[in-house]
Design an enzyme around this catalytic site. Structure first.
Site, PDB file in Angstrom:
ATOM      1  N   HIS A 125       0.865  -1.185   0.000  1.00 14.07           N
ATOM      2  CA  HIS A 125       0.000   0.000   0.000  1.00 14.07           C
ATOM      3  C   HIS A 125       0.897   1.229   0.000  1.00 14.07           C
ATOM      4  CE1 HIS A 125      -3.036  -2.830   2.050  1.00 14.07           C
ATOM      5  NE2 HIS A 125      -3.399  -2.669   0.789  1.00 14.07           N
ATOM      6  N   GLU A 184       1.746   3.656   3.067  1.00 10.67           N
ATOM      7  CA  GLU A 184       2.331   3.075   4.277  1.00 10.67           C
ATOM      8  C   GLU A 184       3.854   3.105   4.142  1.00 10.67           C
ATOM      9  OE1 GLU A 184       0.437  -0.726   4.790  1.00 10.67           O
ATOM     10  OE2 GLU A 184      -1.573   0.147   4.675  1.00 10.67           O
ATOM     11  N   HIS A 197       3.566  -3.420   7.129  1.00 13.35           N
ATOM     12  CA  HIS A 197       2.505  -2.453   6.847  1.00 13.35           C
ATOM     13  C   HIS A 197       2.373  -1.471   8.007  1.00 13.35           C
ATOM     14  CE1 HIS A 197       0.276  -4.436   3.384  1.00 13.35           C
ATOM     15  NE2 HIS A 197       1.116  -5.390   3.751  1.00 13.35           N
ATOM     16  N   GLU A 208       1.564  -5.253  11.140  1.00 10.93           N
ATOM     17  CA  GLU A 208       0.982  -3.906  11.208  1.00 10.93           C
ATOM     18  C   GLU A 208       1.712  -3.159  12.321  1.00 10.93           C
ATOM     19  OE1 GLU A 208      -1.205  -2.656   9.202  1.00 10.93           O
ATOM     20  OE2 GLU A 208      -2.130  -4.377   8.197  1.00 10.93           O
TER      21      GLU A 208
END
Length: 322
Positions: A53, A56, A147, A210
């Protein structure tokens, strides 16, 4: 290759596409693709990916710093490594994606999307992993996909593990705890993520990490990622990482909330944090005659998003494991 990130963002091709580091050889394989091979024989292969993404950016900057440490010799290398900056065009544009979410496309699911740079890139990354893992039969295969999250969370750092038929390796799970993850979420069904692809097709131990809040390039405080960065440095060098004094909490996915039409309503707002708890019977979403409620005593929401396109996931509901 001390300008891998800048080349990735500009789309330029380096004048030199292979060379030597302090104790390894490197090859530029294409935009956002860099292979590192230790001079000494090794039986471990590692995918380090970030930027699937494009908004990010902190994990991309963190990997760039690790590459710099490898090049100057302050960090040794004991794995074959493929570094992947996943979505170069979205990274350059500062957007999550340009056309469609690439992390729904893997496992040839890109065929179900309208052709775009992202579908072509997903296919390219699939082929890159196939080539990387077929080069040598590595005894140990890991894939860490880094991420950051759009919304806040009761667990600042957490990992999402793809569905896997075999038990998870305890050393792998322990390393995730040492990398600062406060929670681990175990998927129970296949999906289109990069990590599910590497697990399903190549038997890799894979995790989506994450690591905090999504911010533009230059606005990240990398000190907030120091625990994870130190764990990655130790991993690359073959050093032991100190185990976490409090192992990550464990959750499993029990259901998915999917938006099918414009009549969909998710009863969570932009301030709802990841891992917010809901008690049994709570109405979570409605769509026409269909009502989605909590069926376990307590469930926790992950990635709630009422604005997703029709047919996409609007949230995951989790159950905490003992």
């Amino acid at each position: 290759m001390d300008n891998f990130l800048s080349l990735t963002l500009t789309g330029e091709t380096p004048r030199v596409t292979q060379g030597k580091g302090a104790d390894f050889r490197w090859r530029w394989l294409g935009h956002g693709l860099l292979e590192l091979t230790p001079n000494a024989p090794v039986d471990r292969a590692l995918i380090l990916s970030a930027g699937i993404h494009g908004n990010e950016t902190a994990p991309v900057e963190m990997l760039d710093k690790l590459l710099s440490a490898l090049y100057i010799g302050s960090l040794s290398l004991t794995w074959r490594v493929l570094v992947v900056f996943g979505n170069p065009q979205a990274l350059a544009a500062g957007k999550r994606y340009c056309n469609s979410d690439m992390n729904r496309m893997f496992g040839r699911r890109w065929q179900s999307f309208a052709e775009s740079d992202e579908t072509r890139r997903a296919r390219e990354l699939e082929l890159s992993l196939e080539t990387f893992f077929s080069y040598e039969q590595a005894r140990i295969r890991w894939h860490l996909d880094l991420h950051t999250a759009i919304r806040g969370s009761h667990h600042l750092r957490f990992g999402i593990l793809p569905q896997r038929d075999r038990p998870w390796d305890t050393d792998f799970l322990a390393w995730l705890g040492a990398a600062g993850l406060e929670a681990l979420v175990f998927h129970q069904a296949p999906g289109g993520t990069f990590t599910h692809f590497s697990t399903e097709h190549f038997g890799a131990l894979s995790c989506t990490l994450e690591l905090g809040k999504a911010l533009p390039f230059g606005q990240n405080d990398l000190a907030q990622f120091s625990v994870t960065s130190q764990a990655l440095s130790a991993l690359l060098s073959g050093l032991e990482t100190s185990t976490s004094s409090s192992p990550p909490l464990r959750y499993r996915v029990v259901s998915q909330i999917t938006r099918h039409s414009d009549n969909f309503a998710l009863y969570m707002d932009a301030q709802t944090l990841n891992f917010t708890a809901f008690t049994k019977g709570t109405l979570l979403a409605e769509e026409g005659d269909k009502r989605v409620t909590v069926t376990h005593d307590v469930e926790y929401v992950l990635f709630p998003n009422p604005a997703v396109a029709c047919g996409l996931r609007a949230g995951l509901m989790l159950e905490r494991l003992p």
